[in-house]
Write a protein that holds these residues in place. Structure first.
Motif, PDB file in Angstrom:
ATOM      1  N   GLU A 585       0.935  -1.524   0.078  1.00  0.00           N
ATOM      2  CA  GLU A 585      -0.018   0.199   0.028  1.00  0.00           C
ATOM      3  C   GLU A 585       0.799   1.301  -0.164  1.00  0.00           C
ATOM      4  O   GLU A 585       0.563   2.469  -0.371  1.00  0.00           O
ATOM      5  CB  GLU A 585      -0.696   0.285   1.336  1.00  0.00           C
ATOM      6  N   LEU A 586       2.034   1.086   0.308  1.00  0.00           N
ATOM      7  CA  LEU A 586       2.985   2.244   0.411  1.00  0.00           C
ATOM      8  C   LEU A 586       4.357   2.275  -0.401  1.00  0.00           C
ATOM      9  O   LEU A 586       4.786   1.200  -0.397  1.00  0.00           O
ATOM     10  CB  LEU A 586       3.426   2.373   1.815  1.00  0.00           C
ATOM     11  N   GLU A 587       4.530   3.117  -1.282  1.00  0.00           N
ATOM     12  CA  GLU A 587       5.783   3.271  -1.911  1.00  0.00           C
ATOM     13  C   GLU A 587       6.413   4.204  -1.637  1.00  0.00           C
ATOM     14  O   GLU A 587       6.211   5.522  -0.933  1.00  0.00           O
ATOM     15  CB  GLU A 587       5.471   3.570  -3.480  1.00  0.00           C
ATOM     16  N   ALA A 588       8.063   3.893  -1.585  1.00  0.00           N
ATOM     17  CA  ALA A 588       8.949   4.860  -0.941  1.00  0.00           C
ATOM     18  C   ALA A 588      10.264   4.953  -1.952  1.00  0.00           C
ATOM     19  O   ALA A 588      10.860   4.147  -2.464  1.00  0.00           O
ATOM     20  CB  ALA A 588       9.486   4.301   0.366  1.00  0.00           C
ATOM     21  N   TRP A 666      26.927   4.389   2.727  1.00  0.00           N
ATOM     22  CA  TRP A 666      25.659   4.208   1.875  1.00  0.00           C
ATOM     23  C   TRP A 666      24.762   4.570   2.921  1.00  0.00           C
ATOM     24  O   TRP A 666      24.845   4.897   4.507  1.00  0.00           O
ATOM     25  CB  TRP A 666      25.455   2.563   1.400  1.00  0.00           C
ATOM     26  N   ALA A 667      23.274   4.656   2.452  1.00  0.00           N
ATOM     27  CA  ALA A 667      22.453   4.899   3.463  1.00  0.00           C
ATOM     28  C   ALA A 667      21.144   4.570   2.602  1.00  0.00           C
ATOM     29  O   ALA A 667      20.844   4.561   1.328  1.00  0.00           O
ATOM     30  CB  ALA A 667      22.244   6.441   3.660  1.00  0.00           C
ATOM     31  N   LEU A 668      20.062   4.000   3.269  1.00  0.00           N
ATOM     32  CA  LEU A 668      18.656   3.877   2.847  1.00  0.00           C
ATOM     33  C   LEU A 668      17.934   4.060   4.089  1.00  0.00           C
ATOM     34  O   LEU A 668      18.072   4.166   5.229  1.00  0.00           O
ATOM     35  CB  LEU A 668      18.547   2.472   2.470  1.00  0.00           C
ATOM     36  N   VAL A 669      16.351   4.107   3.823  1.00  0.00           N
ATOM     37  CA  VAL A 669      15.599   4.563   4.740  1.00  0.00           C
ATOM     38  C   VAL A 669      14.286   3.160   4.728  1.00  0.00           C
ATOM     39  O   VAL A 669      14.048   2.654   3.564  1.00  0.00           O
ATOM     40  CB  VAL A 669      14.677   5.735   4.388  1.00  0.00           C
ATOM     41  N   LYS A 670      14.306   2.900   5.795  1.00  0.00           N
ATOM     42  CA  LYS A 670      13.419   1.568   6.267  1.00  0.00           C
ATOM     43  C   LYS A 670      12.087   2.471   6.701  1.00  0.00           C
ATOM     44  O   LYS A 670      11.906   3.233   7.735  1.00  0.00           O
ATOM     45  CB  LYS A 670      14.025   0.874   7.252  1.00  0.00           C
ATOM     46  N   VAL A 671      10.990   2.039   6.074  1.00  0.00           N
ATOM     47  CA  VAL A 671       9.782   2.649   6.333  1.00  0.00           C
ATOM     48  C   VAL A 671       8.602   1.499   6.809  1.00  0.00           C
ATOM     49  O   VAL A 671       8.611   0.477   6.362  1.00  0.00           O
ATOM     50  CB  VAL A 671       8.974   3.465   5.111  1.00  0.00           C
ATOM     51  N   MET A 672       8.154   1.670   8.121  1.00  0.00           N
ATOM     52  CA  MET A 672       7.284   0.912   9.082  1.00  0.00           C
ATOM     53  C   MET A 672       6.174   1.425   9.413  1.00  0.00           C
ATOM     54  O   MET A 672       5.855   2.643   9.646  1.00  0.00           O
ATOM     55  CB  MET A 672       8.238   0.424  10.445  1.00  0.00           C
ATOM     56  N   ALA A 673       4.905   0.688   8.938  1.00  0.00           N
ATOM     57  CA  ALA A 673       3.578   1.142   9.171  1.00  0.00           C
ATOM     58  C   ALA A 673       2.667  -0.288   9.329  1.00  0.00           C
ATOM     59  O   ALA A 673       2.797  -0.912   8.387  1.00  0.00           O
ATOM     60  CB  ALA A 673       3.057   2.158   8.157  1.00  0.00           C
ATOM     61  N   PHE A 674       1.903  -0.137  10.275  1.00  0.00           N
ATOM     62  CA  PHE A 674       0.854  -1.043  10.466  1.00  0.00           C
ATOM     63  C   PHE A 674       1.422  -2.590  10.300  1.00  0.00           C
ATOM     64  O   PHE A 674       1.087  -3.353   9.659  1.00  0.00           O
ATOM     65  CB  PHE A 674      -0.183  -0.897   9.350  1.00  0.00           C
ATOM     66  N   GLY A 675       2.675  -2.739  10.795  1.00  0.00           N
ATOM     67  CA  GLY A 675       3.244  -4.164  10.574  1.00  0.00           C
ATOM     68  C   GLY A 675       3.828  -4.400   9.326  1.00  0.00           C
ATOM     69  O   GLY A 675       4.125  -5.675   8.824  1.00  0.00           O
ATOM     70  N   ARG A 676       3.813  -3.557   8.164  1.00  0.00           N
ATOM     71  CA  ARG A 676       4.590  -3.469   7.185  1.00  0.00           C
ATOM     72  C   ARG A 676       5.857  -2.888   7.070  1.00  0.00           C
ATOM     73  O   ARG A 676       6.253  -1.993   7.726  1.00  0.00           O
ATOM     74  CB  ARG A 676       3.654  -2.866   5.910  1.00  0.00           C
ATOM     75  N   LEU A 677       6.720  -3.307   6.141  1.00  0.00           N
ATOM     76  CA  LEU A 677       8.031  -2.823   6.051  1.00  0.00           C
ATOM     77  C   LEU A 677       8.421  -2.570   4.523  1.00  0.00           C
ATOM     78  O   LEU A 677       7.927  -3.258   3.619  1.00  0.00           O
ATOM     79  CB  LEU A 677       9.264  -3.847   6.455  1.00  0.00           C
ATOM     80  N   VAL A 678       8.766  -1.339   4.241  1.00  0.00           N
ATOM     81  CA  VAL A 678       9.148  -0.882   3.002  1.00  0.00           C
ATOM     82  C   VAL A 678      10.654  -0.214   3.068  1.00  0.00           C
ATOM     83  O   VAL A 678      10.982   0.636   3.786  1.00  0.00           O
ATOM     84  CB  VAL A 678       8.227   0.134   2.265  1.00  0.00           C
ATOM     85  N   TYR A 679      11.471  -0.819   2.115  1.00  0.00           N
ATOM     86  CA  TYR A 679      12.865  -0.189   2.145  1.00  0.00           C
ATOM     87  C   TYR A 679      13.244   0.359   0.841  1.00  0.00           C
ATOM     88  O   TYR A 679      12.721  -0.052  -0.263  1.00  0.00           O
ATOM     89  CB  TYR A 679      13.838  -1.340   2.162  1.00  0.00           C
TER      90      TYR A 679
END
Length: 693
Positions: A585-588, A666-679
Motif C-alpha cells: 500500500e505504500l511506496e517509498a 551508503w544509506a537507505l530508509v526503512k519505512v514501517m507502518a501497520f506491521g509492514r516494512l518498505v525499504y
C-alpha cells in the motif's frame, strides 16, 4: 593462570613457567570426584582459565572445525591405572626412556608414601613449517598435560582440592626434576595487552601473539540473506554484511609488571573504551573542590557498570514512580569483581551514604550492608556481580541524588506505537514497554460490510488497576459502534469486546484501515490496526480472514497491491480478498541518487512516500547507514503520516563536521507502518576533502 616449577622437590633449581588460558580437564567417571572437579573448574574460571570437562575415552577438545577455540593445556585426573588418557600420555612421553627413569617413574615417586602427585608432561616439539589451516591439537602430546593424582580415589579427590586451593593466587606450583621440566619455557612476570574499541573479535596464542579481527563479514544465513523482497543491496550491488565502505579502527597497546591483574588491564580497558570527555569552562567560584568524583570504589579491580536512581518499576510492570516512596534520595549501583579474587570493597561518595543494602537484579530481597563514616563496605566473591541500593545524605540546599540523575520522560519518535512492534523488526521494545496493550485478531477482514471487529485490551501491570478508553479510529465517513469503550483492569486482567464498523455510504471498493487506540498511564499512544478490503459484491460477507501475523506475512511486504503490476493512481485499488496478500500500500523513493559533499557542508536526503490505499497511513521511518555516519546524519528515526491516495516527503540531513576524514558510505530508509516494512534503494554518501580557502 600459570603452572610454575622449581626443578625438584621445592628446593630451588632451574625452573620454568607456563601461562595457560584455556584448558581441558580429562577425568574418569567417579562419583567421589564430582564435587572436587566442580570446585577445580570454578577455581580455574576464577583464575581466568576457561575449561572443558571430558572423559578419558571420549573425544578430545582441540580442533577448530569442531571447537570454537583451542586449549593450551590439559589437566589429566588420576594415575594410569584409572585414567587411560594419563596412561597414553606417559607411554608416549617415556618412549625410548631407560627403565626406572622418565615421567612414569617420577609419578610413582611422588605417589609413594600416600602423597599427592602433580606432574607436568610438556608438549612434544612440533615440526617447523607452515601451520595447519585448521589446527588439530587432539593428540596426546600436542599440548602440555598436568597430571593430578593420588594413590587411591580418596587421595585423588584430596589432590584435586589441593590444586583448587592453590589457584587462589592464580598459580599452580609443580615440583619435579629439571630434566622433566625442560621444554616448557620461561614466562616472565610482565603483561602486554592490545585494547580495542568496538572490534568484533580477538585471539591470543600460547606463544604470546595477539590478534584483532578488524572486520567480520558473513555472507551466509542468516546475516547475508535479505528476507523482505525486493532485495536491497549497497550501491555497488554487494550485500550489507561485506562492509564495503570506509572504516576507522581504534586500538591501543598497554603493558605493565606482573600479571594482567597487577597491571590493571581491566580498568585500563574500560578507560580506553570510555574516554574522558573534556569541556572548557570559565572562571567560577563555589563550594565544590577543584577535583572530585561522585563515587570512588576501592580496590580498582572492582568495576562500576551502572549508576541510576533507585526504583525498577518497569521490571515488575509497575507504574513509574511506584517505588519513589522508599527510594527518594537513593541510588542503585551495579559492580563486579574483575580479577577473580575474593575481595573486600569500599565505596565512598561525593555525599556520605546513610544506609545501604544488597538487592537482586530487580532491586528486591534487600540485605543490609554496613556503612561506616559514610562509606559502604562489602565483600565480593571472585567475578561476583552485586547490586547495591544506597541512601545518600545530600547536603542542605542540594537536590536529592535521584533528582540529580533523573531526566525528562523520553518518548518514542513516532506515535501511536504499533502494538505488534516486533513486526517492524526494529530491535528493542518501545520505551516503557507496553504494560497495557490493545490488540485486534485476526488483522485482515474482507467483504461489503458491516464488519465485526474483535478487540482485546490487556494489562500486565502488577501494582494496581489501570483505566482508560479504547477508541476505534475509522476512515472519514465510516462509523463504529461502539466508537469508544471505557475499561478498568485489575492487575493481569483483560477485556474482550466487539465493535461493528459500517463503511461510509457509497465507499469505493478499496483497501482501508481501522485502528483501536489507547493511551497508557504515562501518556503514550498505542494502537493496533485491522486491514479491511471493501468489496461491492456478495463474494465475501465480512467474515474474518483466517490470516494471523507471522514471519511469512512480513515476508510478503513489498508486493504491489496488484500483484506487481503498475498501479493507476487515479483508480481505486481492487480488494485483496479474504486470502489476499498483505502489503504494497505504500511506496517509498529516495532522492537524490546519492550525496557527495565536502566536510563542513550540509546535504539532504529526501524520501517521497505515496499511499495507494483509501485510508491514511502513519508510521515511522528510520535512516539506516554505517556506524561511522551516525554522528553526522539524522534524524535517526522520525514519524510520518500520508493521507489516503496522497503523498508526503521526509528529509534527512547529512552534515559531516569540517574535521571529518574523506570516506564513502551508503544509506537507505526503512519505512514501517501497520506491521509492514518498505525499504528504499540504497544511495552512496561520499565526503571529500574541503577545498582550501
Amino acid at each position: 593462570a600459570g603452572a610454575g616449577g622449581d626443578g625438584g622437590d621445592g628446593d630451588g633449581g632451574d625452573g620454568g613457567a607456563l601461562a595457560i588460558g584455556i584448558g581441558e580437564v580429562v577425568a574418569p567417571d567417579a562419583a567421589t570426584l564430582d564435587e572436587g572437579l566442580h570446585d577445580l573448574v570454578v577455581a580455574l574460571v576464577r583464575a581466568g582459565v576457561t575449561s572443558t570437562l571430558t572423559r578419558p575415552d571420549g573425544p578430545r577438545y582441540g580442533v577448530l572445525h569442531i571447537d570454537s577455540n583451542l586449549p593450551d593445556v590439559r589437566l589429566s585426573i588420576g594415575g594410569p591405572d584409572v585414567n587411560a588418557f594419563t596412561a597414553a600420555v606417559l607411554d608416549a612421553a617415556d618412549a625410548g626412556a631407560a627403565a626406572g627413569s622418565g615421567y612414569r617413574a617420577e609419578l610413582q615417586r611422588q605417589l609413594s608414601g600416600g602423597r599427592h602427585a602433580r606432574l607436568l608432561v610438556p608438549a612434544a616439539p612440533r615440526a617447523d613449517g607452515p601451520g595447519d589451516p585448521i589446527p588439530d591439537l587432539r593428540g596426546v602430546r600436542d599440548l602440555p598435560v598436568l597430571i593430578i593424582a593420588g594413590p587411591d580415589e580418596a587421595a585423588t579427590a584430596e589432590a584435586i582440592a589441593a590444586v583448587a586451593a592453590d589457584l587462589e593466587d592464580a598459580t599452580i606450583e609443580v615440583g619435579q626434576p629439571a630434566e622433566l621440566w625442560s621444554g616448557t619455557g620461561l614466562v616472565e612476570d610482565r603483561t602486554f595487552a592490545v585494547l580495542n574499541r568496538g572490534l568484533p573479535g580477538f585471539s591470543v596464542t600460547a606463544e604470546g601473539d595477539l590478534y584483532l579481527s578488524l572486520l567480520r563479514s558473513s555472507s551466509g544465513w542468516p546475516s547475508g540473506v535479505w528476507i523482505n523482497p525486493p532485495r536491497r543491496s549497497t550501491p555497488d550491488g554487494a550485500n550489507f554484511q561485506f562492509q564495503h565502505w570506509t572504516h576507522e579502527f581504534e586500538y591501543a597497546v598497554a603493558g605493565g609488571d606482573g600479571d594482567w591483574r597487577t597491571a590493571g588491564i581491566v580498568r585500563t580497558g574500560h578507560e580506553y573504551n570510555n574516554p574522558l570527555i573534556v569541556a572548557t569552562a570559565g572562571d567560577a567560584s563555589g563550594p565544590l573542590p577543584p577535583a572530585g568524583s561522585f563515587l570512588e570504589i576501592d580496590p580498582p579491580s572492582v568495576v562500576l557498570t551502572a549508576l541510576k536512581p533507585a526504583g525498577n518499576e518497569l521490571a515488575r510492570m509497575a507504574a513509574p514512580g511506584a517505588d519513589a516512596g522508599g527510594s527518594q534520595g537513593s541510588v542503585v549501583l551495579r559492580v563486579y569483581e574483575s580479577a577473580g579474587r575474593r575481595t573486600p570493597v569500599t565505596i565512598r561518595g561525593r555525599w556520605p551514604f546513610e544506609s545501604a543494602e544488597r538487592t537482586n537484579l530487580l532491586e528486591a530481597e534487600p540485605r543490609p550492608l554496613p556503612v561506616a563514616g559514610g562509606a559502604i563496605g562489602l565483600e565480593l566473591e571472585p567475578y561476583e556481580i552485586a547490586t547495591i541500593r544506597a541512601a545518600v545524605a545530600v547536603d542542605t540546599g542540594v537536590a536529592t541524588a535521584a533528582a540529580v540523575l533523573e531526566g525528562p520522560l523520553v518518548t518514542e519518535p513516532a506515535e501511536p506505537v504499533f502494538a505488534d512492534y516486533w513486526m517492524h523488526n526494529k530491535g528493542a521494545a518501545p520505551i516503557g514497554y507496553q504494560p497495557v496493550t490493545v490488540g485486534i485478531r485476526p488483522w485482515l477482514l474482507a467483504g461489503p460490510g458491516p464488519f465485526r471487529v474483535p478487540l482485546v485490551v490487556a494489562s500486565e501491570r502488577t501494582d494496581g488497576p489501570v483505566e482508560g478508553i479504547a477508541t476505534i479510529v475509522v476512515p472519514d465517513g465510516w462509523h463504529a459502534v461502539p466508537a469508544e469503550r471505557p475499561y478498568r483492569l485489575a492487575p493481569g486482567a483483560h477485556l474482550a469486546f466487539e465493535s461493528t464498523v459500517e463503511p461510509a455510504p457509497g465507499a469505493a471498493p478499496a483497501r482501508y484501515f481501522v485502528a483501536a487506540r489507547i493511551v497508557d498511564p504515562e501518556g503514550r499512544f498505542h494502537e493496533d490496526v485491522v486491514t479491511i478490503d471493501l468489496t461491492s459484491d456478495g463474494g465475501a460477507d465480512g467474515r474474518t480472514a483466517e490470516l494471523e501475523r507471522s514471519p511469512s506475512i512480513a515476508a510478503a511486504i513489498g508486493r504491489a497491491v496488484r500483484g506487481g503490476e503498475p498501479v493507476d493512481e487515479a483508480a481505486p485499488a481492487p480488494p485483496q480478498g479474504v486470502a489476499g496478500s498483505v502489503g504494497g500500500e505504500l511506496e517509498a523513493t529516495i532522492e537524490p541518487g546519492g550525496v557527495c559533499l565536502a566536510a563542513g557542508e550540509t546535504g539532504r536526503l529526501r524520501v517521497v512516500l505515496h499511499n495507494l490505499a483509501a485510508s491514511e497511513i502513519h508510521g515511522e521511518a528510520q535512516l539506516l547507514s554505517p556506524l561511522e555516519t551516525w554522528s553526522f546524519t539524522g534524524p535517526w528515526s522520525t514519524g510520518f503520516s500520508v493521507p489516503a491516495r496522497g503523498s508526503a516527503s521526509l528529509e534527512f540531513s547529512v552534515s559531516p563536521p569540517a574535521e571529518t576524514a574523506p570516506g564513502r558510505w551508503w544509506a537507505l530508509v526503512k519505512v514501517m507502518a501497520f506491521g509492514r516494512l518498505v525499504y528504499t534503494e540504497s544511495v552512496p554518501i561520499e565526503v571529500v576533502s574541503a577545498e582550501p580557502r
